[in-house]
Motif scaffolding. Structure first.
Motif, PDB file in Angstrom:
ATOM      1  N   GLY A 350       0.740  -1.199   0.108  1.00  0.00           N
ATOM      2  CA  GLY A 350      -0.072  -0.016  -0.016  1.00  0.00           C
ATOM      3  C   GLY A 350       0.824   1.297  -0.053  1.00  0.00           C
ATOM      4  O   GLY A 350       1.970   1.146  -0.285  1.00  0.00           O
ATOM      5  N   ALA A 351       0.274   2.272   0.250  1.00  0.00           N
ATOM      6  CA  ALA A 351       1.094   3.622   0.309  1.00  0.00           C
ATOM      7  C   ALA A 351       2.123   3.754   1.488  1.00  0.00           C
ATOM      8  O   ALA A 351       1.876   2.917   2.818  1.00  0.00           O
ATOM      9  CB  ALA A 351      -0.158   4.720   0.600  1.00  0.00           C
ATOM     10  N   GLY A 352       3.036   4.277   1.136  1.00  0.00           N
ATOM     11  CA  GLY A 352       4.449   4.543   2.250  1.00  0.00           C
ATOM     12  C   GLY A 352       5.382   3.610   1.816  1.00  0.00           C
ATOM     13  O   GLY A 352       5.365   2.731   0.985  1.00  0.00           O
ATOM     14  N   ALA A 353       6.463   3.696   2.587  1.00  0.00           N
ATOM     15  CA  ALA A 353       7.713   3.215   2.570  1.00  0.00           C
ATOM     16  C   ALA A 353       7.871   1.841   3.071  1.00  0.00           C
ATOM     17  O   ALA A 353       8.193   1.914   4.150  1.00  0.00           O
ATOM     18  CB  ALA A 353       9.067   4.069   2.517  1.00  0.00           C
ATOM     19  N   ASP A 354       7.538   0.537   2.433  1.00  0.00           N
ATOM     20  CA  ASP A 354       7.367  -0.266   3.210  1.00  0.00           C
ATOM     21  C   ASP A 354       8.744  -1.304   3.020  1.00  0.00           C
ATOM     22  O   ASP A 354       9.542  -1.522   2.082  1.00  0.00           O
ATOM     23  CB  ASP A 354       6.441  -1.457   2.484  1.00  0.00           C
ATOM     24  CG  ASP A 354       4.973  -0.395   2.480  1.00  0.00           C
ATOM     25  OD1 ASP A 354       4.686  -0.045   3.526  1.00  0.00           O
ATOM     26  OD2 ASP A 354       4.368  -0.304   1.296  1.00  0.00           O
ATOM     27  N   SER A 375      10.082   0.435  -6.540  1.00  0.00           N
ATOM     28  CA  SER A 375      11.534   0.891  -6.779  1.00  0.00           C
ATOM     29  C   SER A 375      11.767   2.219  -6.243  1.00  0.00           C
ATOM     30  O   SER A 375      11.268   3.315  -6.723  1.00  0.00           O
ATOM     31  CB  SER A 375      12.319   0.564  -8.129  1.00  0.00           C
ATOM     32  OG  SER A 375      13.589   0.838  -7.905  1.00  0.00           O
ATOM     33  N   GLY A 376      12.830   2.542  -5.105  1.00  0.00           N
ATOM     34  CA  GLY A 376      13.102   3.923  -4.873  1.00  0.00           C
ATOM     35  C   GLY A 376      12.256   3.970  -3.597  1.00  0.00           C
ATOM     36  O   GLY A 376      12.655   5.144  -2.931  1.00  0.00           O
ATOM     37  N   ASN A 420      15.381  -7.613 -13.168  1.00  0.00           N
ATOM     38  CA  ASN A 420      17.002  -7.343 -13.695  1.00  0.00           C
ATOM     39  C   ASN A 420      17.024  -5.910 -13.618  1.00  0.00           C
ATOM     40  O   ASN A 420      18.293  -5.357 -13.871  1.00  0.00           O
ATOM     41  CB  ASN A 420      17.203  -7.916 -14.702  1.00  0.00           C
ATOM     42  CG  ASN A 420      16.312  -7.663 -16.126  1.00  0.00           C
ATOM     43  OD1 ASN A 420      15.610  -6.779 -15.869  1.00  0.00           O
ATOM     44  ND2 ASN A 420      16.446  -8.149 -17.339  1.00  0.00           N
ATOM     45  N   THR A 421      15.974  -5.120 -13.551  1.00  0.00           N
ATOM     46  CA  THR A 421      16.089  -3.636 -13.279  1.00  0.00           C
ATOM     47  C   THR A 421      16.308  -3.279 -11.933  1.00  0.00           C
ATOM     48  O   THR A 421      16.528  -1.997 -11.662  1.00  0.00           O
ATOM     49  CB  THR A 421      14.737  -2.985 -13.804  1.00  0.00           C
ATOM     50  OG1 THR A 421      13.597  -3.516 -12.909  1.00  0.00           O
ATOM     51  CG2 THR A 421      14.317  -3.376 -15.058  1.00  0.00           C
ATOM     52  N   LEU A 422      16.513  -4.031 -10.999  1.00  0.00           N
ATOM     53  CA  LEU A 422      16.695  -3.666  -9.694  1.00  0.00           C
ATOM     54  C   LEU A 422      18.224  -3.668  -9.282  1.00  0.00           C
ATOM     55  O   LEU A 422      19.073  -4.143 -10.062  1.00  0.00           O
ATOM     56  CB  LEU A 422      16.077  -4.632  -8.570  1.00  0.00           C
ATOM     57  CG  LEU A 422      14.511  -5.121  -8.898  1.00  0.00           C
ATOM     58  CD1 LEU A 422      14.285  -6.234  -7.674  1.00  0.00           C
ATOM     59  CD2 LEU A 422      14.032  -3.926  -8.360  1.00  0.00           C
ATOM     60  N   THR A 423      18.528  -2.594  -8.440  1.00  0.00           N
ATOM     61  CA  THR A 423      19.709  -2.454  -8.234  1.00  0.00           C
ATOM     62  C   THR A 423      20.044  -2.738  -6.514  1.00  0.00           C
ATOM     63  O   THR A 423      18.977  -2.982  -5.783  1.00  0.00           O
ATOM     64  CB  THR A 423      20.287  -0.811  -8.432  1.00  0.00           C
ATOM     65  OG1 THR A 423      19.517  -0.024  -7.593  1.00  0.00           O
ATOM     66  CG2 THR A 423      19.998  -0.455  -9.909  1.00  0.00           C
ATOM     67  N   ALA A 424      21.369  -2.535  -6.272  1.00  0.00           N
ATOM     68  CA  ALA A 424      21.734  -2.814  -4.684  1.00  0.00           C
ATOM     69  C   ALA A 424      20.883  -2.009  -3.863  1.00  0.00           C
ATOM     70  O   ALA A 424      20.496  -2.414  -2.493  1.00  0.00           O
ATOM     71  CB  ALA A 424      23.134  -2.604  -4.345  1.00  0.00           C
TER      72      ALA A 424
END
Length: 430
Positions: A350-354, A375-376, A420-424
């Motif tokens: 949902g909304a927020g940084a999870d 992402s981000g 594969n679009t994710l980063t560290a």
């Protein structure tokens, strides 16, 4: 279907005609001719039986070509019949037999009628296997042999008379507690309104019947404006619940609701509905429960749950400890999800940084899915996988996340994202 002589039609053939448009303009006789499942009337209890017959179909018996004799689904459809009329005058002294006799009719002379003639034992429930043929004009037969007929379309695989007064049946494969996966069984209802499972075991043609408790009516339970404690079957709780079909509103306050202790309901869901209201609440789910935390920083725990639960955090920074086979919705706020050893969960932050901690123990046998990873904003956490494990150890293929060398055992799936679009920066290790 309540009939004595059945004309059985194929839904597949009907659908083909419907899709092709050929059904338009067809007469009832033409439609019956082109969709006939059998080429003759089905008389499972013989031409002299005039009582009602209930018919159901499915895939409920093991086939001779099944590996290791196991019960598996195949393309061989089964037709199960239940005599609902009086047939005692046919069966003589044998009517009191309540076991399970397997009657094997292979390619003999019984194909003309399919049924049992008067003078022999007629068992109330019969399970037939469809061997092919059909889809043509059918005629009625009364037990005499016809040299021109192509051979048996049905084989009687099992016949028995249950001890209970069964009035309704349906057949299927199912998973039952402490049983082999995919056991063949009949779901039955008796004249008294109770439900039973008639379990068609492989061992010596045994028949076992399990009573299934009727589900109670939902019970409305309300708490207080303060801090409530509602522990299933706990006499010391100020809010008394039994954990089966309870509808619970605890309202404001920091409440603790535990739907697990002492609750045994193995053949169905516990089907509780909980709204914990405002406050920082703690909720423990069991099986098939629907719980809503409401406003506040709530904690949901499915560690001892049995799957099929739906947990919704609502507003606030909520924490979820996952079991297996559940759905979890964080709602508004910065929520944290902790996978333990269970898989098959669907997570939505949902909304927020999870924070989605997708590994905290051994890799689950089934991957867990994040439905709305951003992402981000959100992060994926990995813990307890050994010293030095980091982003470079991951295999990111398609929408899955696994460890390199273990690509056949992904532990996370991301809906709508190519991993594969994710980063560290999308990961946290602990």
């Amino acid at each position: 279907m309540q009939i004595s002589n059945a004309e059985i039609y194929s839904g597949i053939e009907f659908y083909k005609l419907l899709e092709s448009g050929e059904i338009n303009g067809m007469s009832s006789n033409d439609l019956a001719h082109d969709t006939a499942f059998l080429s003759e009337e089905f008389q499972p209890y013989g031409s002299t039986y005039s009582g009602g017959v209930q018919v159901t179909s499915g895939y409920i018996l093991s086939r001779p070509d099944a590996p290791n004799g196991q019960a598996i689904q195949t393309s061989n459809a089964n037709i199960t019949t239940l005599a609902t009329g009086d047939f005692s005058h046919h069966s003589g002294d044998d009517h009191e037999h309540h076991g399970s006799d397997d009657h094997e009719h292979h390619s003999g002379d019984d194909h003309a009628n399919h049924g049992s003639e008067s003078g022999g034992t007629i068992e109330k429930i019969q399970v037939w296997t469809f061997l092919g043929g059909g889809h043509g004009h059918h005629s009625s037969h009364s037990g005499s042999d016809h040299d021109s007929e192509p051979g048996p379309e049905l084989r009687l695989d099992k016949a028995f008379t249950p001890t209970s007064d069964v009035v309704s049946i349906s057949g299927t494969f199912s998973d039952i507690p402490d049983g082999q996966r995919g056991e063949p069984m009949l779901f039955a209802q008796t004249a008294s309104g109770d439900y039973e499972l008639i379990y068609l075991t492989r061992e010596e043609g045994d028949l076992r019947t399990f009573a299934v408790a009727n589900s109670p009516e939902p019970t409305l339970i309300v708490g207080t404006p303060g801090n409530d404690r509602a522990i299933a079957n706990d006499p010391n709780s100020n809010v008394q619940i039994n954990g089966i079909r309870n509808t619970i509103f605890t309202g404001a306050g920091n409440d603790e609701i535990d739907l697990v202790p002492g609750v045994v309901n193995a053949l169905s869901s516990n089907d509780n509905r909980v709204n914990a209201g405002s406050g920082n609440d703690i909720l423990y789910v069991n099986k098939g429960d629907r719980v809503f935390g409401g406003a506040g920083n709530d904690t949901f725990d499915a560690t001892d749950g049995n799957g099929g639960n739906r947990m919704s955090g609502g507003d606030g920074d909520d924490t979820f400890f996952l079991g297996a086979g559940d759905r979890l919705l964080g709602g508004n706020g910065n929520d944290q999800f902790y996978v333990q050893i269970g898989g098959g969960n669907l997570l939505s932050g949902g909304a927020g940084a999870d924070q989605f901690w997708m590994l905290t123990d051994a890799i689950p046998s089934v991957a867990n899915t994040i439905a709305d990873f951003v992402s981000g904003v959100d992060v994926i956490g990995i813990a307890n996988q050994g010293a030095g494990v980091d982003f470079n150890d991951l295999s990111l293929v398609g929408n899955t996340i696994a460890f390199k060398g273990q690509e056949n055992q992904p532990f996370a799936t991301l809906t709508g994202i190519q991993t594969n679009t994710l980063t560290a920066a999308n990961f946290v290790f602990a």
